[in-house]
Design a protein around this motif. Structure first.
Motif, PDB file in Angstrom:
ATOM      1  N   GLU A 175       0.826  -1.202   0.000  1.00 22.35           N
ATOM      2  CA  GLU A 175       0.000   0.000   0.000  1.00 22.35           C
ATOM      3  C   GLU A 175       0.865   1.258   0.000  1.00 22.35           C
ATOM      4  O   GLU A 175       0.559   2.246  -0.673  1.00 22.35           O
ATOM      5  CB  GLU A 175      -0.937  -0.006   1.209  1.00 22.35           C
ATOM      6  N   PHE A 176       1.969   1.233   0.752  1.00 23.22           N
ATOM      7  CA  PHE A 176       2.885   2.372   0.795  1.00 23.22           C
ATOM      8  C   PHE A 176       3.469   2.636  -0.590  1.00 23.22           C
ATOM      9  O   PHE A 176       3.556   3.780  -1.043  1.00 23.22           O
ATOM     10  CB  PHE A 176       4.005   2.084   1.798  1.00 23.22           C
ATOM     11  N   LEU A 177       3.868   1.583  -1.278  1.00 28.03           N
ATOM     12  CA  LEU A 177       4.466   1.734  -2.607  1.00 28.03           C
ATOM     13  C   LEU A 177       3.418   2.105  -3.652  1.00 28.03           C
ATOM     14  O   LEU A 177       3.691   2.873  -4.580  1.00 28.03           O
ATOM     15  CB  LEU A 177       5.166   0.435  -3.010  1.00 28.03           C
ATOM     16  N   TYR A 178       2.209   1.570  -3.490  1.00 27.21           N
ATOM     17  CA  TYR A 178       1.119   1.836  -4.431  1.00 27.21           C
ATOM     18  C   TYR A 178       0.631   3.282  -4.333  1.00 27.21           C
ATOM     19  O   TYR A 178       0.386   3.940  -5.348  1.00 27.21           O
ATOM     20  CB  TYR A 178      -0.022   0.860  -4.154  1.00 27.21           C
ATOM     21  N   ASP A 179       0.532   3.798  -3.117  1.00 29.62           N
ATOM     22  CA  ASP A 179      -0.059   5.127  -2.906  1.00 29.62           C
ATOM     23  C   ASP A 179       0.998   6.210  -3.110  1.00 29.62           C
ATOM     24  O   ASP A 179       1.361   6.943  -2.190  1.00 29.62           O
ATOM     25  CB  ASP A 179      -0.663   5.206  -1.496  1.00 29.62           C
ATOM     26  N   ALA A 180       1.476   6.310  -4.350  1.00 25.68           N
ATOM     27  CA  ALA A 180       2.537   7.267  -4.653  1.00 25.68           C
ATOM     28  C   ALA A 180       2.070   8.716  -4.522  1.00 25.68           C
ATOM     29  O   ALA A 180       2.892   9.628  -4.419  1.00 25.68           O
ATOM     30  CB  ALA A 180       3.070   7.027  -6.068  1.00 25.68           C
ATOM     31  N   GLY A 181       0.763   8.927  -4.498  1.00 29.06           N
ATOM     32  CA  GLY A 181       0.254  10.282  -4.298  1.00 29.06           C
ATOM     33  C   GLY A 181       0.667  10.868  -2.956  1.00 29.06           C
ATOM     34  O   GLY A 181       0.679  12.093  -2.781  1.00 29.06           O
ATOM     35  N   GLN A 182       1.042   9.997  -1.983  1.00 27.78           N
ATOM     36  CA  GLN A 182       1.473  10.446  -0.658  1.00 27.78           C
ATOM     37  C   GLN A 182       2.994  10.634  -0.561  1.00 27.78           C
ATOM     38  O   GLN A 182       3.491  11.050   0.484  1.00 27.78           O
ATOM     39  CB  GLN A 182       1.035   9.425   0.402  1.00 27.78           C
ATOM     40  N   TRP A 183       3.715  10.305  -1.632  1.00 31.15           N
ATOM     41  CA  TRP A 183       5.171  10.310  -1.533  1.00 31.15           C
ATOM     42  C   TRP A 183       5.755  11.700  -1.270  1.00 31.15           C
ATOM     43  O   TRP A 183       6.794  11.824  -0.638  1.00 31.15           O
ATOM     44  CB  TRP A 183       5.789   9.728  -2.804  1.00 31.15           C
ATOM     45  N   GLU A 184       5.069  12.728  -1.725  1.00 32.78           N
ATOM     46  CA  GLU A 184       5.562  14.089  -1.479  1.00 32.78           C
ATOM     47  C   GLU A 184       5.662  14.368   0.019  1.00 32.78           C
ATOM     48  O   GLU A 184       6.559  15.068   0.479  1.00 32.78           O
ATOM     49  CB  GLU A 184       4.629  15.096  -2.159  1.00 32.78           C
ATOM     50  N   LYS A 185       4.745  13.771   0.791  1.00 37.06           N
ATOM     51  CA  LYS A 185       4.761  13.943   2.249  1.00 37.06           C
ATOM     52  C   LYS A 185       5.666  12.917   2.928  1.00 37.06           C
ATOM     53  O   LYS A 185       6.228  13.183   3.997  1.00 37.06           O
ATOM     54  CB  LYS A 185       3.337  13.793   2.815  1.00 37.06           C
ATOM     55  N   ARG A 186       5.811  11.747   2.310  1.00 40.84           N
ATOM     56  CA  ARG A 186       6.472  10.635   2.987  1.00 40.84           C
ATOM     57  C   ARG A 186       7.952  10.469   2.634  1.00 40.84           C
ATOM     58  O   ARG A 186       8.705   9.889   3.417  1.00 40.84           O
ATOM     59  CB  ARG A 186       5.748   9.328   2.639  1.00 40.84           C
ATOM     60  N   LEU A 187       8.374  10.928   1.434  1.00 37.80           N
ATOM     61  CA  LEU A 187       9.736  10.675   0.967  1.00 37.80           C
ATOM     62  C   LEU A 187      10.515  11.977   0.862  1.00 37.80           C
ATOM     63  O   LEU A 187      10.141  12.869   0.089  1.00 37.80           O
ATOM     64  CB  LEU A 187       9.720   9.982  -0.399  1.00 37.80           C
ATOM     65  N   PRO A 188      11.610  12.117   1.602  1.00 34.59           N
ATOM     66  CA  PRO A 188      12.381  13.370   1.593  1.00 34.59           C
ATOM     67  C   PRO A 188      12.933  13.741   0.219  1.00 34.59           C
ATOM     68  O   PRO A 188      13.104  14.926  -0.078  1.00 34.59           O
ATOM     69  CB  PRO A 188      13.522  13.091   2.579  1.00 34.59           C
ATOM     70  N   HIS A 189      13.222  12.735  -0.633  1.00 31.30           N
ATOM     71  CA  HIS A 189      13.821  13.053  -1.934  1.00 31.30           C
ATOM     72  C   HIS A 189      12.774  13.384  -2.999  1.00 31.30           C
ATOM     73  O   HIS A 189      13.130  13.644  -4.154  1.00 31.30           O
ATOM     74  CB  HIS A 189      14.712  11.903  -2.417  1.00 31.30           C
ATOM     75  N   VAL A 190      11.484  13.385  -2.641  1.00 31.51           N
ATOM     76  CA  VAL A 190      10.421  13.731  -3.582  1.00 31.51           C
ATOM     77  C   VAL A 190       9.799  15.043  -3.146  1.00 31.51           C
ATOM     78  O   VAL A 190       9.360  15.179  -2.004  1.00 31.51           O
ATOM     79  CB  VAL A 190       9.343  12.620  -3.623  1.00 31.51           C
ATOM     80  N   ASN A 191       9.779  16.026  -4.062  1.00 30.74           N
ATOM     81  CA  ASN A 191       9.176  17.308  -3.653  1.00 30.74           C
ATOM     82  C   ASN A 191       7.979  17.729  -4.499  1.00 30.74           C
ATOM     83  O   ASN A 191       7.424  18.795  -4.295  1.00 30.74           O
ATOM     84  CB  ASN A 191      10.234  18.425  -3.605  1.00 30.74           C
TER      85      ASN A 191
END
Length: 316
Positions: A175-191
């Motif tokens: 679910e974490f990998l699938y929900d890439a719409g949340q990556w801006e909040k969850r992954l420091p290297h994604v802005n």
């Protein structure tokens, strides 16, 4: 009776006919060789025939369909017919015809016949444009791959895995990998993230990622999601150092929870090595740079997925 339409595209390749045929026949390599092809599943395979499901870009969208292919090595032909088409296509088939012009020169003809749903003129126009665009892209890529110096492309290709063990629920990791719409909040290297999932489990993902030196890379990918197990993706817009970047996230249950594997398949752009990495940089430098950069980002993502899943276990 609906109208059947036909199209033919051709290209001359400076390579032996057998080598060209082998590239067309190897459908497993299509996501790496052909720009429109995102992913291929071989559903059935017997001598001389295979049934496949393809996910590919068509105009500015992503389509999936199931086809049966008949391979004729002696006649240097590969015919195909869609069993399950995707609107606006009602039916489609065609043939790759490989014609030796000499020992080292080959004419390739790619034919299509198709019908549009309800014979709709707009559908016919959409299909015609998609066939023209994809056929030109595929034939151009086939020519480049076939004409590559034997053995010379090996140093331009990378294929590698990174693996993380998780003491948590595989479903939480997926679910974490699938929900890439949340990556801006969850992954420091994604802005920045833009995610479109008009068709369930088929995603168009555009994002800006940061490198350690502060540079921003914008990438656009198609992601094919197989719930609870695998996400396959292909970058439609790659950073300058790469001409091809395909990847896969795979989550597999293990005795301690699950194993997460990130796989990357990359083809480097040799013309970008010096402009990107500086005077004196070599292809080997680019291999090291890309391996480190992609491995670092995917491992960081998997470690955060691990933290997310293991926190869920603690919170229960």
């Amino acid at each position: 009776m609906t109208n059947q339409h036909r199209a033919e595209h051709r290209i001359t390749v400076e390579a032996p006919a057998r080598a060209v045929f082998d590239l067309i026949a190897d459908v497993d390599a299509w996501p790496r060789v052909f720009p429109p092809t995102v992913h291929v599943d071989v559903l059935e395979r017997t001598a001389g025939e295979e049934r496949i499901r393809i996910w590919a870009t068509a105009n500015d969208s992503v389509k999936t369909w199931t086809s049966r292919r008949v391979l004729d090595p002696a006649g240097l032909r590969v015919s195909f017919r869609q069993e399950v088409s995707s609107p606006p296509v009602a039916a489609m088939g065609g043939e790759w015809i490989i014609e030796p012009q000499s020992d080292s020169t080959t004419l390739v003809r790619l034919t299509h016949d198709f019908r549009a749903v309800d014979d709709d003129p707009e559908g016919v126009d959409w299909i015609t444009r998609a066939i023209d665009r994809n056929s030109d892209a595929e034939l151009g890529a086939l020519k480049r791959a076939a004409e590559q110096t034997p053995g010379g492309g090996g140093e331009l290709s990378l294929h590698f895995d990174d693996v993380v063990e998780v003491a948590g629920d595989p479903a939480e990791v997926y679910e974490f990998l699938y929900d890439a719409g949340q990556w801006e909040k969850r992954l420091p290297h994604v802005n920045r993230v833009e995610l479109d999932e008009s068709t369930p489990n088929l995603q168009l993902l555009e994002m800006d990622t940061l490198t350690p030196n502060g540079a921003v890379h914008t990438t656009k990918s198609v992601r094919v999601c197989f719930p609870a197990g695998t996400i396959v993706y292909k970058q439609l817009r790659t950073p300058a150092l790469m001409t091809v970047h395909n990847g896969c996230w795979r989550v597999e249950a293990s005795p301690s929870g699950c194993t997460v594997t990130s796989t990357h398949t990359v083809v480097l752009n040799p013309d970008a090595v010096v402009p990107v990495l500086g005077e004196g940089a070599t292809v080997q430098d680019a291999r090291t740079f890309v391996r480190d950069a992609l491995g670092r980002n995917s491992t960081a993502t998997m470690l955060l997925a691990k933290e997310h899943a293991e926190r869920a276990v603690r919170d229960r």
